[in-house]
Motif scaffolding. Structure first.
Motif, short mmCIF file in Angstrom:
data_model
loop_
_atom_site.label_atom_id
_atom_site.label_comp_id
_atom_site.label_asym_id
_atom_site.label_seq_id
_atom_site.Cartn_x
_atom_site.Cartn_y
_atom_site.Cartn_z
N PHE A 1 21.67 5.95 -14.81
CA PHE A 1 22.05 7.21 -14.16
C PHE A 1 22.99 7.98 -15.07
O PHE A 1 23.72 7.40 -15.88
CB PHE A 1 22.73 6.94 -12.81
N GLU A 2 23.00 9.29 -14.90
CA GLU A 2 23.91 10.14 -15.66
C GLU A 2 25.33 10.06 -15.07
O GLU A 2 25.54 9.51 -13.98
CB GLU A 2 23.43 11.60 -15.62
N LEU B 1 31.39 4.29 -1.05
CA LEU B 1 30.26 3.48 -0.58
C LEU B 1 30.34 3.24 0.93
O LEU B 1 29.33 3.31 1.63
CB LEU B 1 30.25 2.14 -1.31
N ALA B 2 31.54 2.98 1.42
CA ALA B 2 31.71 2.75 2.86
C ALA B 2 31.30 3.97 3.66
O ALA B 2 30.60 3.87 4.68
CB ALA B 2 33.17 2.38 3.15
N GLU B 3 31.71 5.14 3.19
CA GLU B 3 31.38 6.37 3.90
C GLU B 3 29.88 6.64 3.88
O GLU B 3 29.28 7.00 4.90
CB GLU B 3 32.14 7.55 3.28
N LYS B 4 29.24 6.45 2.71
CA LYS B 4 27.80 6.70 2.61
C LYS B 4 27.02 5.72 3.47
O LYS B 4 26.03 6.10 4.11
CB LYS B 4 27.35 6.61 1.15
N ASN C 1 31.74 8.47 -12.52
CA ASN C 1 31.31 7.18 -13.02
C ASN C 1 29.90 7.31 -13.59
O ASN C 1 29.15 8.21 -13.21
CB ASN C 1 31.31 6.13 -11.90
N LYS C 2 29.57 6.45 -14.51
CA LYS C 2 28.24 6.40 -15.10
C LYS C 2 27.75 4.97 -14.98
O LYS C 2 28.36 4.06 -15.53
CB LYS C 2 28.27 6.84 -16.57
N ILE C 3 26.67 4.79 -14.25
CA ILE C 3 26.26 3.43 -13.92
C ILE C 3 24.82 3.15 -14.33
O ILE C 3 24.03 4.06 -14.59
CB ILE C 3 26.39 3.16 -12.40
N SER C 4 24.52 1.87 -14.36
CA SER C 4 23.16 1.36 -14.40
C SER C 4 23.04 0.35 -13.28
O SER C 4 23.99 -0.39 -12.99
CB SER C 4 22.84 0.70 -15.75
N ILE C 5 21.88 0.30 -12.62
CA ILE C 5 21.63 -0.67 -11.57
C ILE C 5 20.56 -1.64 -12.06
O ILE C 5 19.48 -1.22 -12.49
CB ILE C 5 21.20 0.00 -10.26
N ILE C 6 20.87 -2.93 -12.03
CA ILE C 6 19.98 -3.97 -12.54
C ILE C 6 19.62 -4.91 -11.40
O ILE C 6 20.48 -5.29 -10.60
CB ILE C 6 20.66 -4.76 -13.68
N LYS D 1 31.88 10.12 -8.02
CA LYS D 1 31.78 8.82 -7.36
C LYS D 1 31.09 8.94 -6.00
O LYS D 1 30.46 7.99 -5.53
CB LYS D 1 33.16 8.17 -7.24
N GLN D 2 31.19 10.11 -5.36
CA GLN D 2 30.45 10.33 -4.13
C GLN D 2 28.95 10.29 -4.40
O GLN D 2 28.18 9.68 -3.66
CB GLN D 2 30.84 11.68 -3.51
N GLU D 3 28.53 10.95 -5.49
CA GLU D 3 27.11 10.96 -5.83
C GLU D 3 26.65 9.58 -6.30
O GLU D 3 25.53 9.15 -5.99
CB GLU D 3 26.84 12.01 -6.91
N VAL D 4 27.50 8.88 -7.04
CA VAL D 4 27.17 7.52 -7.48
C VAL D 4 27.00 6.61 -6.27
O VAL D 4 26.06 5.80 -6.22
CB VAL D 4 28.27 6.97 -8.42
N ALA D 5 27.89 6.74 -5.30
CA ALA D 5 27.78 5.94 -4.08
C ALA D 5 26.45 6.18 -3.38
O ALA D 5 25.82 5.24 -2.88
CB ALA D 5 28.95 6.25 -3.14
N GLU D 6 26.02 7.43 -3.36
CA GLU D 6 24.74 7.75 -2.72
C GLU D 6 23.58 7.11 -3.49
O GLU D 6 22.64 6.57 -2.88
CB GLU D 6 24.55 9.27 -2.66
#
Length: 400
Positions: free
Chosen positions: A378-379, A219-222, A364-369, A383-388
């Motif tokens: 999200f699928e 997340l910091a890098e993105k 990671n597999k996340i949901s954003i609420i 973690k790089q893609e999740v951070a984006e």
């Protein structure tokens, strides 16, 4: 957008190497300063003289050059560039990058590069679809490299399929788009907490958890790549990060993490609480190592400060707070409860019930609420893609 940009073009052993001449010429025409690094096998397809003439710079292919054996400093090359693009990238070079091998100047330069790296594969269709190549390309993406997918068409083998290197004009377009895109977090100050905390029992023992910090560091890098000024407060982790827009503050305990976060929170525009802070800590820390005695030992614990909740109570209308919820049951309802109790604008939910999610994974597999209980699923991703995805959700919230 490429005027004045410093670009390293890596050329590997592929019939598509002939396209490197056109690509280099187009980059120079755009005003870029170009340096070419070749593998020895690339010389079987195109000469260094051709690329040197077009780039107006010496071409590098070995660690030394000249009669006196002058060193071609791969570290300086890696630090010099604003971007590095390997085009064409053979299956061999892709495999070496994915596995950290370093047996030529191109690979050493890649490992030394701090700039964005683009990879343009070129190979026959069956090679391109082989599971090992697909896995290696996935690893490259996980590393944060940008893969410019091969295209469909007639291949050198005479077969027709996907494996052709993207055309030079398309590569230039990709670079123009990258450098021309507006950095949407420019001027924003971002606080990110990451990793575990270690709560000492005595000088050699602690209470902790399995968090690696990978999510927070990604997340910091993105965020930094989007122009943000980032303060990354990190618990104990083996990870390192080097970016001119990131200030790394290392801490151990929850108290130390709170103090470091509180110090910058007032001036923060966006706070992302991704750290796995211990909920409880020993009420008393022994000065000396506790000796083994008896069949049992009791350690009295007391509740630690809830960093997100405490700072959330001070949140101003112009600030965004983003939290994380790692749950094992009633995931959505627990996450929604945290939005209210900790004054989050968004919460990132992941469940230990999902394979490949949680601590210790590269995925990671996340949901954003959000506060209105809108849920975006999200699928499973790196973690790089999740951070984006998370940074894009924050940007969308800012622009709403």
């Amino acid at each position: 957008m490429l005027k004045g940009k410093k670009i390293i073009v890596g050329v590997t052993g592929s019939i598509a190497a002939y396209k490197a001449a056109i690509f280099v010429r187009l980059l120079v025409k755009e005003g870029a300063e170009v340096k070419v690094v070749m593998t020895n096998s690339a010389k079987d397809f195109i000469t260094p003289l051709t690329l040197s003439t077009l780039s107006k710079n010496p071409v590098y292919s070995s660690f030394t050059s000249g009669s006196q054996g002058e060193w071609n400093n791969h570290v300086e090359l890696g630090l010099w560039a604003d971007a590095m693009i390997i085009a064409p990238a053979s299956a061999n070079t892709i495999g070496k990058i994915a596995n950290g091998l370093c047996d030529n100047l191109l690979l050493a330069t890649y490992l030394s590069a701090r700039c964005p790296v683009f990879v343009a594969p070129a190979m026959d269709l069956d090679m391109y679809q082989h599971p090992s190549v697909l896995d290696n390309l996935k690893k490259l993406k996980n590393f944060g490299n940008q893969v410019i997918d091969a295209t469909h068409g007639e291949l050198a083998s005479g077969l027709v399929g996907t494996g052709r290197m993207a055309e030079p004009e398309d590569l230039v377009s990709q670079l123009n788009q990258f450098f021309g895109s507006k950095k949407k977090l420019s001027g924003k100050k971002v606080l990110i907490t990451a990793g575990p905390t270690y709560e000492a029992i005595d000088p050699v023992r602690f209470i902790g958890n399995y968090s690696t910090g990978k999510m927070g560091y990604a997340l910091a890098e993105k965020a930094a790549n989007q122009g943000a000024e980032v303060t990354l407060v990190s618990g104990p982790t083996h990870l390192t990060i080097e970016h001119p827009n990131i200030k790394l503050v290392r801490v151990k305990s929850g108290k130390e993490m709170f103090a470091a976060a509180e110090a910058v929170y007032t001036a923060t525009d966006i706070a992302i609480f991704s750290a796995a802070v211990a909920d409880y800590a020993p009420s008393k820390i022994a000065d000396q190592k506790i000796k083994k005695a008896g069949d049992s030992m009791e350690v009295r614990l007391e509740k630690t400060i809830d960093i997100a909740k405490t700072l959330g109570a001070k949140k101003q209308p112009n600030q965004l707070n983003i939290g994380f919820a790692l749950e094992t049951e009633n995931e959505v309802s627990h996450a929604q409860g945290k939005i209210k109790s900790k004054n989050f604008d968004l919460i990132v939910l992941n469940s230990l019930n999902n394979a490949g999610a949680g601590f210790g994974h590269d995925t990671n597999k996340i949901s954003i609420i959000d506060k209105a209980n809108n849920i975006q699923d999200f699928e499973l991703k790196s973690k790089q893609e999740v951070a984006e995805d998370i940074i894009n959700a924050i940007i969308a919230k800012l622009e709403a």
